[in-house]
Design an enzyme around this catalytic site. Structure first.
Site, PDB file in Angstrom:
ATOM      1  N   ARG A   1     -22.070 -21.034 -13.640  1.00  0.00           N
ATOM      2  CA  ARG A   1     -23.136 -20.067 -13.432  1.00  0.00           C
ATOM      3  C   ARG A   1     -24.098 -20.129 -14.589  1.00  0.00           C
ATOM      4  O   ARG A   1     -23.691 -20.003 -15.742  1.00  0.00           O
ATOM      5  CB  ARG A   1     -22.586 -18.644 -13.345  1.00  0.00           C
TER       6      ARG A   1
ATOM      7  N   THR B   1     -29.821 -16.887 -14.948  1.00  0.00           N
ATOM      8  CA  THR B   1     -30.157 -16.572 -13.548  1.00  0.00           C
ATOM      9  C   THR B   1     -28.934 -16.136 -12.745  1.00  0.00           C
ATOM     10  O   THR B   1     -29.092 -15.586 -11.648  1.00  0.00           O
ATOM     11  CB  THR B   1     -30.726 -17.819 -12.853  1.00  0.00           C
TER      12      THR B   1
ATOM     13  N   ASP C   1     -13.503 -13.354 -18.379  1.00  0.00           N
ATOM     14  CA  ASP C   1     -13.924 -14.698 -17.983  1.00  0.00           C
ATOM     15  C   ASP C   1     -12.683 -15.540 -17.710  1.00  0.00           C
ATOM     16  O   ASP C   1     -11.941 -15.899 -18.626  1.00  0.00           O
ATOM     17  CB  ASP C   1     -14.769 -15.324 -19.104  1.00  0.00           C
TER      18      ASP C   1
ATOM     19  N   ASP D   1     -12.391 -19.018 -19.528  1.00  0.00           N
ATOM     20  CA  ASP D   1     -12.102 -18.864 -20.963  1.00  0.00           C
ATOM     21  C   ASP D   1     -10.664 -18.412 -21.193  1.00  0.00           C
ATOM     22  O   ASP D   1      -9.992 -18.877 -22.111  1.00  0.00           O
ATOM     23  CB  ASP D   1     -13.072 -17.851 -21.595  1.00  0.00           C
TER      24      ASP D   1
HETATM   25  C1  PRP Z   1     -16.683 -18.300 -12.882  1.00  0.00           C
HETATM   26  C2  PRP Z   1     -15.628 -18.267 -11.815  1.00  0.00           C
HETATM   27  C3  PRP Z   1     -16.412 -18.589 -10.574  1.00  0.00           C
HETATM   28  C4  PRP Z   1     -17.729 -17.925 -10.846  1.00  0.00           C
HETATM   29  C5  PRP Z   1     -17.747 -16.633 -10.082  1.00  0.00           C
HETATM   30  O1  PRP Z   1     -16.973 -19.583 -13.259  1.00  0.00           O
HETATM   31  O2  PRP Z   1     -14.566 -19.144 -12.036  1.00  0.00           O
HETATM   32  O3  PRP Z   1     -16.597 -19.981 -10.342  1.00  0.00           O
HETATM   33  O4  PRP Z   1     -17.783 -17.663 -12.246  1.00  0.00           O
HETATM   34  O5  PRP Z   1     -18.967 -16.007 -10.216  1.00  0.00           O
HETATM   35  P1  PRP Z   1     -20.003 -15.863  -9.020  1.00  0.00           P
HETATM   36  O6  PRP Z   1     -19.206 -15.359  -7.838  1.00  0.00           O
HETATM   37  O7  PRP Z   1     -20.965 -14.853  -9.536  1.00  0.00           O
HETATM   38  O8  PRP Z   1     -20.631 -17.194  -8.749  1.00  0.00           O
HETATM   39  P2  PRP Z   1     -18.016 -19.929 -14.433  1.00  0.00           P
HETATM   40  O9  PRP Z   1     -19.372 -20.131 -13.865  1.00  0.00           O
HETATM   41  O10 PRP Z   1     -17.884 -18.926 -15.534  1.00  0.00           O
HETATM   42  O11 PRP Z   1     -17.566 -21.369 -14.912  1.00  0.00           O
HETATM   43  P3  PRP Z   1     -16.188 -21.844 -15.574  1.00  0.00           P
HETATM   44  O12 PRP Z   1     -15.110 -21.777 -14.515  1.00  0.00           O
HETATM   45  O13 PRP Z   1     -16.498 -23.238 -15.986  1.00  0.00           O
HETATM   46  O14 PRP Z   1     -15.881 -20.935 -16.756  1.00  0.00           O
HETATM   47  N1  URA Z   2     -16.572 -15.179 -13.605  1.00  0.00           N
HETATM   48  C1  URA Z   2     -15.490 -14.751 -14.295  1.00  0.00           C
HETATM   49  O1  URA Z   2     -14.743 -15.572 -14.853  1.00  0.00           O
HETATM   50  N2  URA Z   2     -15.262 -13.441 -14.360  1.00  0.00           N
HETATM   51  C2  URA Z   2     -16.038 -12.558 -13.756  1.00  0.00           C
HETATM   52  O2  URA Z   2     -15.768 -11.345 -13.843  1.00  0.00           O
HETATM   53  C3  URA Z   2     -17.167 -13.005 -13.040  1.00  0.00           C
HETATM   54  C4  URA Z   2     -17.397 -14.332 -12.969  1.00  0.00           C
END
Ligand code: PRP
Ligand code: URA
Length: 210
Positions: free
Chosen positions: A105, A109, A201, A204
């Site tokens: 994400r 945005t 997160d 993380d």
């Molecule tokens: C997180 C999570 C989803 C997304 C959810 O990933 O694992 O993929 O956010 O959010 P959304 O429903 O608003 O799209 P992130 O983009 O943080 O990436 P990562 O898994 O690499 O940490």
């Molecule tokens: N992605 C995450 O990992 N946690 C949240 O709460 C939303 C998006």
């Protein structure tokens, strides 16, 4: 709640979700819990796999019994955090193929940005189980479903640990054919798109990054 949405109320799942939410849970425990919950959810997610009758010779005689009919599955984690759900699912269905979709994400945005996509070549013949612990704005899930549909897949389920009400509504609206399986539904998103109270997160916490 729409009948396309399955919320797992099993006590073991609920207990483990509580541990997962706890900010004092270590990355090691977080990974273990994610894997365990995924396996427990996988049991239910695979409930409608078709069976066929076979005859098996036991040491005593012939048994008319059932085996999985050969319908093929593909698990597709959304990178990164979806990776934490793969081994739990594979423990149940070790013959499944695994595809990967890389999305993150954009922090400004909140829109998902694709950086990787590799799916099994016969994905159109498989039931796809898309994996991501979090369904927040649903931007990532909606995009991932669209990519997979563009590759020809016809049967897609989305499995997450925690979903926001908003995320469920959006995924349902944009892809009403996709079943949503989750272990908890939280009320709100904060102003940077995190689920409240959620678990923070997921990527993380799984991988110990920050
Ligand atoms: C997180 C999570 C989803 C997304 C959810 O990933 O694992 O993929 O956010 O959010 P959304 O429903 O608003 O799209 P992130 O983009 O943080 O990436 P990562 O898994 O690499 O940490
Ligand atoms: N992605 C995450 O990992 N946690 C949240 O709460 C939303 C998006």
């Amino acid at each position: 709640m729409n009948n396309n949405v399955f919320v797992f109320d099993h006590p073991l799942i609920q207990h483990k979700i509580s541990l997962l939410r706890d900010k004092n849970t270590s990355s090691k425990e977080f990974r273990e819990l994610t894997s365990e919950i995924s396996m427990l959810m996988g049991y239910e997610v695979t409930r409608d796999i078709p069976l066929k009758e076979v005859e098996i010779e036991t040491p005593i005689g012939l048994a008319k019994t059932k085996v999985i009919s050969g319908k093929k599955l593909a698990f597709v984690p959304i990178l990164r955090a979806g990776l934490g759900m793969v081994d739990g699912m594979l423990k149940l269905v070790p013959m499944a193929r695994v595809g990967h979709i890389g999305l993150y994400r954009d922090h400004e945005t909140l829109e998902p940005v694709e950086y990787y996509c590799k799916l099994p070549p016969d994905v159109r013949e498989r039931d796809v189980v898309l994996l991501d612990p979090m369904l927040a704005t649903a931007g990532s899930a909606c995009d991932a479903v669209k990519f997979i549909k563009d590759y020809g897949a016809k049967s897609i389920k989305f499995v997450c640990l925690i979903a926001s009400k908003h995320g469920i509504e959006r995924l349902n609206r944009e892809h009403p054919d996709v079943g949503i399986y989750c272990a908890a539904v939280d009320e709100k998103l904060n102003d940077i798109g995190y689920i409240v109270p959620g678990l923070g997160d997921a990527g993380d916490r799984l991988f110990g990054t920050k």
